[in-house]
Design a protein around this motif. Structure first.
Motif, PDB file in Angstrom:
ATOM      1  N   MET A   1       0.827  -1.210   0.000  1.00  7.94           N
ATOM      2  CA  MET A   1       0.000   0.000   0.000  1.00  7.94           C
ATOM      3  C   MET A   1       0.863   1.262   0.000  1.00  7.94           C
ATOM      4  O   MET A   1       0.581   2.225  -0.709  1.00  7.94           O
ATOM      5  CB  MET A   1      -0.936   0.002   1.210  1.00  7.94           C
ATOM      6  CG  MET A   1      -1.850   1.235   1.284  1.00  7.94           C
ATOM      7  SD  MET A   1      -2.975   1.214   2.696  1.00  7.94           S
ATOM      8  CE  MET A   1      -4.108  -0.084   2.238  1.00  7.94           C
ATOM      9  N   GLY A   2       1.938   1.232   0.784  1.00 10.58           N
ATOM     10  CA  GLY A   2       2.806   2.394   0.861  1.00 10.58           C
ATOM     11  C   GLY A   2       3.439   2.726  -0.477  1.00 10.58           C
ATOM     12  O   GLY A   2       3.550   3.898  -0.861  1.00 10.58           O
ATOM     13  N   THR A   3       3.841   1.676  -1.209  1.00 10.22           N
ATOM     14  CA  THR A   3       4.466   1.882  -2.520  1.00 10.22           C
ATOM     15  C   THR A   3       3.487   2.527  -3.498  1.00 10.22           C
ATOM     16  O   THR A   3       3.854   3.429  -4.268  1.00 10.22           O
ATOM     17  CB  THR A   3       4.957   0.534  -3.091  1.00 10.22           C
ATOM     18  OG1 THR A   3       5.882  -0.047  -2.173  1.00 10.22           O
ATOM     19  CG2 THR A   3       5.638   0.745  -4.428  1.00 10.22           C
ATOM     20  N   ILE A   4       2.227   2.066  -3.470  1.00 14.61           N
ATOM     21  CA  ILE A   4       1.205   2.625  -4.362  1.00 14.61           C
ATOM     22  C   ILE A   4       0.991   4.100  -4.061  1.00 14.61           C
ATOM     23  O   ILE A   4       0.924   4.934  -4.968  1.00 14.61           O
ATOM     24  CB  ILE A   4      -0.118   1.845  -4.228  1.00 14.61           C
ATOM     25  CG1 ILE A   4       0.043   0.429  -4.795  1.00 14.61           C
ATOM     26  CG2 ILE A   4      -1.260   2.566  -4.948  1.00 14.61           C
ATOM     27  CD1 ILE A   4      -1.163  -0.465  -4.597  1.00 14.61           C
ATOM     28  N   LEU A   5       0.886   4.443  -2.776  1.00 12.79           N
ATOM     29  CA  LEU A   5       0.656   5.838  -2.396  1.00 12.79           C
ATOM     30  C   LEU A   5       1.845   6.721  -2.786  1.00 12.79           C
ATOM     31  O   LEU A   5       1.655   7.846  -3.272  1.00 12.79           O
ATOM     32  CB  LEU A   5       0.392   5.933  -0.892  1.00 12.79           C
ATOM     33  CG  LEU A   5      -0.960   5.391  -0.412  1.00 12.79           C
ATOM     34  CD1 LEU A   5      -1.033   5.416   1.110  1.00 12.79           C
ATOM     35  CD2 LEU A   5      -2.111   6.203  -1.005  1.00 12.79           C
ATOM     36  N   ILE A   6       3.048   6.211  -2.599  1.00 14.90           N
ATOM     37  CA  ILE A   6       4.237   6.992  -2.964  1.00 14.90           C
ATOM     38  C   ILE A   6       4.283   7.224  -4.468  1.00 14.90           C
ATOM     39  O   ILE A   6       4.559   8.333  -4.943  1.00 14.90           O
ATOM     40  CB  ILE A   6       5.512   6.280  -2.478  1.00 14.90           C
ATOM     41  CG1 ILE A   6       5.598   6.328  -0.942  1.00 14.90           C
ATOM     42  CG2 ILE A   6       6.759   6.922  -3.084  1.00 14.90           C
ATOM     43  CD1 ILE A   6       6.685   5.467  -0.356  1.00 14.90           C
ATOM     44  N   ASN A   7       3.995   6.168  -5.233  1.00 17.85           N
ATOM     45  CA  ASN A   7       3.967   6.314  -6.693  1.00 17.85           C
ATOM     46  C   ASN A   7       2.903   7.307  -7.139  1.00 17.85           C
ATOM     47  O   ASN A   7       3.128   8.119  -8.043  1.00 17.85           O
ATOM     48  CB  ASN A   7       3.709   4.960  -7.359  1.00 17.85           C
ATOM     49  CG  ASN A   7       4.953   4.107  -7.443  1.00 17.85           C
ATOM     50  OD1 ASN A   7       6.052   4.568  -7.132  1.00 17.85           O
ATOM     51  ND2 ASN A   7       4.809   2.867  -7.855  1.00 17.85           N
ATOM     52  N   LEU A   9       1.613   9.792  -5.389  1.00 19.93           N
ATOM     53  CA  LEU A   9       2.060  11.142  -5.031  1.00 19.93           C
ATOM     54  C   LEU A   9       3.130  11.627  -6.004  1.00 19.93           C
ATOM     55  O   LEU A   9       3.175  12.815  -6.348  1.00 19.93           O
ATOM     56  CB  LEU A   9       2.596  11.154  -3.599  1.00 19.93           C
ATOM     57  CG  LEU A   9       1.545  11.001  -2.486  1.00 19.93           C
ATOM     58  CD1 LEU A   9       2.220  10.852  -1.124  1.00 19.93           C
ATOM     59  CD2 LEU A   9       0.599  12.206  -2.477  1.00 19.93           C
ATOM     60  N   GLY A  10       3.961  10.708  -6.466  1.00 21.67           N
ATOM     61  CA  GLY A  10       4.970  11.070  -7.454  1.00 21.67           C
ATOM     62  C   GLY A  10       4.346  11.542  -8.754  1.00 21.67           C
ATOM     63  O   GLY A  10       4.792  12.527  -9.357  1.00 21.67           O
ATOM     64  N   LEU A  11       3.278  10.872  -9.208  1.00 19.84           N
ATOM     65  CA  LEU A  11       2.588  11.280 -10.433  1.00 19.84           C
ATOM     66  C   LEU A  11       1.910  12.633 -10.247  1.00 19.84           C
ATOM     67  O   LEU A  11       1.945  13.487 -11.135  1.00 19.84           O
ATOM     68  CB  LEU A  11       1.567  10.216 -10.839  1.00 19.84           C
ATOM     69  CG  LEU A  11       2.135   8.847 -11.228  1.00 19.84           C
ATOM     70  CD1 LEU A  11       1.013   7.901 -11.648  1.00 19.84           C
ATOM     71  CD2 LEU A  11       3.162   8.963 -12.345  1.00 19.84           C
ATOM     72  N   PHE A  12       1.275  12.829  -9.080  1.00 20.09           N
ATOM     73  CA  PHE A  12       0.699  14.146  -8.769  1.00 20.09           C
ATOM     74  C   PHE A  12       1.772  15.227  -8.824  1.00 20.09           C
ATOM     75  O   PHE A  12       1.545  16.316  -9.370  1.00 20.09           O
ATOM     76  CB  PHE A  12       0.075  14.126  -7.359  1.00 20.09           C
ATOM     77  CG  PHE A  12      -1.393  13.849  -7.334  1.00 20.09           C
ATOM     78  CD1 PHE A  12      -2.306  14.733  -7.901  1.00 20.09           C
ATOM     79  CD2 PHE A  12      -1.886  12.698  -6.738  1.00 20.09           C
ATOM     80  CE1 PHE A  12      -3.666  14.486  -7.869  1.00 20.09           C
ATOM     81  CE2 PHE A  12      -3.242  12.428  -6.702  1.00 20.09           C
ATOM     82  CZ  PHE A  12      -4.129  13.322  -7.267  1.00 20.09           C
TER      83      PHE A  12
END
Length: 303
Positions: A1-7, A9-12
């Motif tokens: 889950m953490g990896t998905i959220l970080i990715n 946020l990176g796209l944002f």
């Protein structure tokens, strides 16, 4: 889950970096047009080639082409059914905003960042989706509002084959159907080019992003976005109910909340809707879709 959220946020961050540089007048919307050309002629075709290179074509994959057409027809039908008592121009606006899937500029680079194994499935779906965006949607919308436009197959085919990504889809599909392998050296060269696709696509969205809208159009915009994502959520419920392979279900759920397609933005303007309104809808849909697609991955992405 953490990896998905970080990715996510990176796209944002990439989108808002483009938007911020535009607001500072360091870059402009015209630079977004240049990036769009690079993406459509170089990085997106490279992504398609790399991800199709080892794909084994099965009957289920070919059915995704038909599904790409069928879901767009369903979206148009629902939009028209809900808006049939409204003025013709509003019907057209809602049908264009409520149908089609932005795959090349958004969904494919999004999935490339999170779920590379899903790219071939999305590419097959986009073969059908592109047929509708290249002319099928306009013909159907015009029929429903009484313009009675005839289907010009030659025009649709010319539009499709002028599209380098569509041609790449088709050529790679034919090669894989014939079990023809590309040279490994070519794939090695294309790999870093394909890897640039996600960054360039998200940065381009930031340059195109428009967040200003007259108050008089706010209600119409809210209605159109509620319609689009309301249909999307209904499709997700349908896909969760159907006995589908998990990867196929996940990909279809991501597509269900994809943003408004660029072709439909153009066609809506040609139909007579103000460019400012359509552009705002398109921009906001990118941000909404990024949130919803991230949530889909968080809740349905376990393998």
């Amino acid at each position: 889950m953490g990896t998905i959220l970080i990715n996510a946020l990176g796209l944002f961050a990439i989108i808002f970096l483009g938007y911020f540089l535009k607001r500072l007048n360091i870059l402009s919307k015209a630079d977004g047009t240049t990036l769009s050309t690079i993406i459509l002629t170089i990085t997106l075709p490279a992504t398609i080639i790399v991800n199709f290179a080892a794909l084994k074509i099965e009957t289920g994959l070919l059915l995704l082409i038909v599904l790409g057409i069928g879901l767009t027809v369903l979206q148009i039908g629902i939009s028209w059914g809900l808006m049939r008592k409204e003025a013709a121009l509003k019907q057209e606006f809602m049908m264009y905003m409520g149908s089609g899937f932005n795959i090349g500029n958004f969904t494919l680079p999004f999935v490339q960042s999170f779920l590379p194994i899903g790219i071939p499935l999305i590419s097959m779906f986009d073969l059908g989706n592109s047929i509708m965006l290249a002319g099928g949607t306009t013909v159907l919308v015009d029929q429903l509002v009484g313009k009675n436009k005839t289907f010009d197959l030659k025009s649709v085919l010319l539009k499709l084959f002028r599209s380098i990504p569509y041609t790449a889809y088709l050529v790679m599909l034919l090669l894989r159907l014939g079990s023809v392998d590309l040279p490994s050296a070519l794939l090695t060269v294309l790999q870093p080019i394909a890897g640039a696709n996600t960054f360039l696509s998200m940065f381009m969205i930031g340059l195109y992003l428009e967040l200003r809208l007259p108050k008089s159009a706010q209600k119409l915009v809210v209605q159109s976005l509620l319609l689009r994502y309301g249909i999307g959520l209904l499709l997700i419920v349908l896909f969760l109910w159907l006995p589908l392979p998990q990867l196929v279900r996940l990909v279809l759920c991501l597509l269900a909340v994809a943003p408004i397609a660029t072709f439909n933005v153009i066609n809506a303007v040609l139909a007579g809707i103000e460019e400012e309104i359509v552009g705002f809808c398109s921009s906001v849909s990118f941000l909404i879709s990024l949130v919803l697609m991230t949530l889909v991955l968080l809740f349905l992405g376990g393998f």
